[in-house]
Every structure is written in C-alpha cells, then in structure tokens.
Design an enzyme around this catalytic site. Structure first.
Site, PDB file in Angstrom:
ATOM      1  N   CYS A  44       0.830  -1.209   0.000  1.00 33.20           N
ATOM      2  CA  CYS A  44       0.000   0.000   0.000  1.00 33.20           C
ATOM      3  C   CYS A  44       0.865   1.260   0.000  1.00 33.20           C
ATOM      4  CB  CYS A  44      -0.950   0.009   1.194  1.00 33.20           C
ATOM      5  SG  CYS A  44      -0.129  -0.078   2.800  1.00 33.20           S
ATOM      6  N   HIS A 313      -1.620   1.411   7.387  1.00 32.06           N
ATOM      7  CA  HIS A 313      -2.027   1.323   5.989  1.00 32.06           C
ATOM      8  C   HIS A 313      -1.836   2.685   5.337  1.00 32.06           C
ATOM      9  CE1 HIS A 313      -4.147  -0.200   2.545  1.00 32.06           C
ATOM     10  NE2 HIS A 313      -5.185   0.628   2.686  1.00 32.06           N
TER      11      HIS A 313
END
Length: 368
Positions: A44, A313
C-alpha cells in the site's frame, strides 16, 4: 481458492468502478483513466505514492514521453514505471484494477529494504524512487554523450573545465533550492550556502498549519555558547544568526510531515496524530524576492492510517480535473472536496480518527 479471492476482489472493484463512472457521468474527463492497484501483501505504501505521481501532470507527461522514445532493452525502475503508466493510460476501460507486479518485483530486486513483508514507509519509498529515477536518467544522458559523434562534449572537459551537471526532468519537476544564510553578529557579514531538495520535511505541532510549519522551518536561530559560528572575516568563533530561505521553489512542491517522532522515555517511535491544516491553495512565503508570494495548489495527499509507525495502511487522495478521488489499493471512489479536511489530523491526542495526511503534493500556479 486464491483465484476466487482475486475474482471476488475484481468483482467488487467492477462494482466500485461502475459507481465511479455513474458518479462522474458526463463529467468523466475525456481520455482519463482511474485504476486501482492490486496490493501484494504490504505494498500500500507503493500504491499510494504511485497514484499521487500518476496524477502529477508534468511527471506523467515526461514519463510517457520517455516510454515512447526509449529504445533501450535494459530493464530498471524507470522502464518498469514507464510501462505501468502507459498500461494505465492506454486502457480501453475507464476504470478497473491493474497489478503493478513487474514494478514491485523490480523494486524488491534492487533494494533489500523493500523485500520484507513488514510495514514500509511511504516517504522513504518516494525519496528512493525519485533519486533512483534521476540517477538512471543521468547515466543514460552520460552514455548518450559519450557515444555521440559530436566533439562538443569532449571540449567541455578541456583545460580542467568541467561540464555542468545534467539536469533531468525529475530535477525540473521536483527540485528546489534552499539557501542557508548565517549572519555574524560582530561584523554583520552574511555567509550563504545553497543546497537542493526534492521534498521538504517539516516538524509539526498540534493544531497548526502548513504555513506555520514552513515558517518554523525558515525561522531565525541564534548560534551562541558552544554553537558559535566560525566567521572567516573575524577569523574566530562568533555569535551569529542562522536562517533558511527558499531560493528557488520547485514546480511540484512535496511536503513531508514528520509524524513519527522518537520518544526517549518510551525508547521507540511514536506517531503524532496532530491536526495540521493543509490549505488547498498555498502561498509560499520565506522565499527570495524573485519568487515572493508564489502560489501552489494541492493535488494529492498520501495518508497514513493507523496508530503507530510499524503498522498501519496507506491510502491517497488525488485531485483530477477538479474532482477529488480516494484511492485505497484496488478501490477508487469519488469524494467531496470538504472531505479532504478530515485527513488533516486529530485536534485531540486520543481520537478514533487515525487517518492523517503524511505527504502533500502541491503544483505551482502559473509559469515562473
């Protein structure tokens, strides 16, 4: 079982993609493509930065031009990224999912830091990527000069006079110049030293703004006691005042907010969830007179989601053709401009909101 997961994921994205097309309807920009990136376990950090770079117009244009003119067979990060950008821009569909597998494989092959499945830092990746692309372009320019039949490059080295360093399109897009001014308080002599930058890393404070962080970065510091400055004119250590100025602002201003701070009492890094207001239009101060009050427009934000530096994330917010989009790996959604401010940070230390702007991308308005 794995293929079912992938198919289900693509099916979800197909629904999301069709929602995006319906949301934009007739306003869908002609020739534009909005594609999510598949996540390979922990990529990510890579996906969010690549989305921001794809919607950086001058960078994308130069990279696609490189793709169309490059006739070398060698594979490197530059060719893999150019291939990926071309793959997106040449899609027949307007939305969907692309797997940047070749690029990620090349990244891991070249740099051991990105091989593990541990949480990676998006800013470290961006810094590495831009410097690597720049190095490749410089080497290619040097090779082209050496193989050229023109005698001019050789003459540039005659009598010990060296050729000016190659200025690549990475430099032209992202590079700015800082000047470090030190004024001796005894003789008033000012010593200036220039240094280039591809991004500015700013210390942050609670309930502050990008403008105040930039002002702190460029604030005047007094050097005294053990930190005295050696003045060449006085030939001795003297008290002095030191400050930083932006001598030449870049076309694309990348700002990295220092959200991860080492806390000695804890013996580890802690994430600072401070609310830092990021204006959509930024007037850059602390520049030399030639570039006074240059204005920038925010077009991308890489967001860190999570409470700490070793887990979490990354997602990205991107402005494209006056619409704001939210990229979360495979998922792409349209968001209101007012929603961007929810990613500025938390005004209280303990908050359920862990989505905080980490890297900001501003483009200068008008030509300089």
């Amino acid at each position: 079982m794995k293929s079912r997961t992938v198919c289900a994921r693509c099916l979800i994205m197909g629904v999301a993609g069709s929602k995006l097309e319906k949301a934009l309807a007739e306003q869908f920009p002609e020739g534009e493509r909005y594609f999510g990136f598949e996540n390979f376990g922990n990529t990510c950090y890579c996906n969010s930065v690549l989305q921001a770079l794809y919607f950086c117009a001058p960078f994308r244009e130069q990279l696609l031009e490189y793709y169309s003119t490059n006739n070398k067979s060698v594979e490197n990060l530059l060719t893999c990224l150019a291939d990926l950008f071309y793959q997106i821009s040449s899609q027949k569909k307007k939305t969907g999912v692309i797997a940047p597998k070749r690029f990620v494989q090349r990244l891991k092959k070249q740099n051991v830091l990105f091989r593990s499945y541990m949480h990676q830092d998006a800013h470290e990746f961006l810094n590495y990527l831009l410097n690597e692309l720049d190095d490749i372009l410089e080497k290619e320019a040097k090779t082209d000069n050496e193989t050229s039949s023109s005698p001019e490059p050789k003459l540039l080295y005659a009598n010990g006079v060296h050729k000016e360093p190659t200025v690549t399109w990475v430099h032209k897009t992202f590079q700015g110049i800082l000047t470090n001014e030190t004024r001796c308080l005894r003789c008033e002599t000012v010593t200036a030293r220039d240094e280039t930058f591809l991004d500015l890393s700013l210390d942050i404070e609670q309930n502050s703004s990008i403008t105040s962080c930039l002002n702190n970065f460029c604030s005047t510091e007094t050097l005294h006691s053990e930190d005295k400055f050696f003045c060449d004119k006085c030939c001795s250590l003297q008290e002095a005042q030191k400050r930083m100025k932006i001598k030449k602002p870049p076309h694309i201003l990348v700002i990295h907010l220092k959200r991860f701070k080492y806390i000695e009492q804890l013996g580890r890094y802690k994430k600072l969830s401070y609310r830092v207001v990021c204006p959509l239009e930024l007037k850059l101060e602390n520049t030399v007179e030639e570039y006074a009050d240059i204005e920038y427009s925010l077009f991308a934000v890489v967001v860190h989601v999570g409470t700490g530096p070793n887990h979490g994330h990354y997602v990205s917010l991107v402005k494209s053709h006056n619409h704001w989009l939210f990229f979360d790996d495979e998922n792409v959604e349209m968001i209101e401009e007012s929603a961007v401010q929810t990613f500025f940070g938390s005004s209280q230390e303990y908050s359920s909101n862990t989505d905080h702007g980490y890297i900001l991308f501003y483009e200068s308005l008008g030509t300089r």
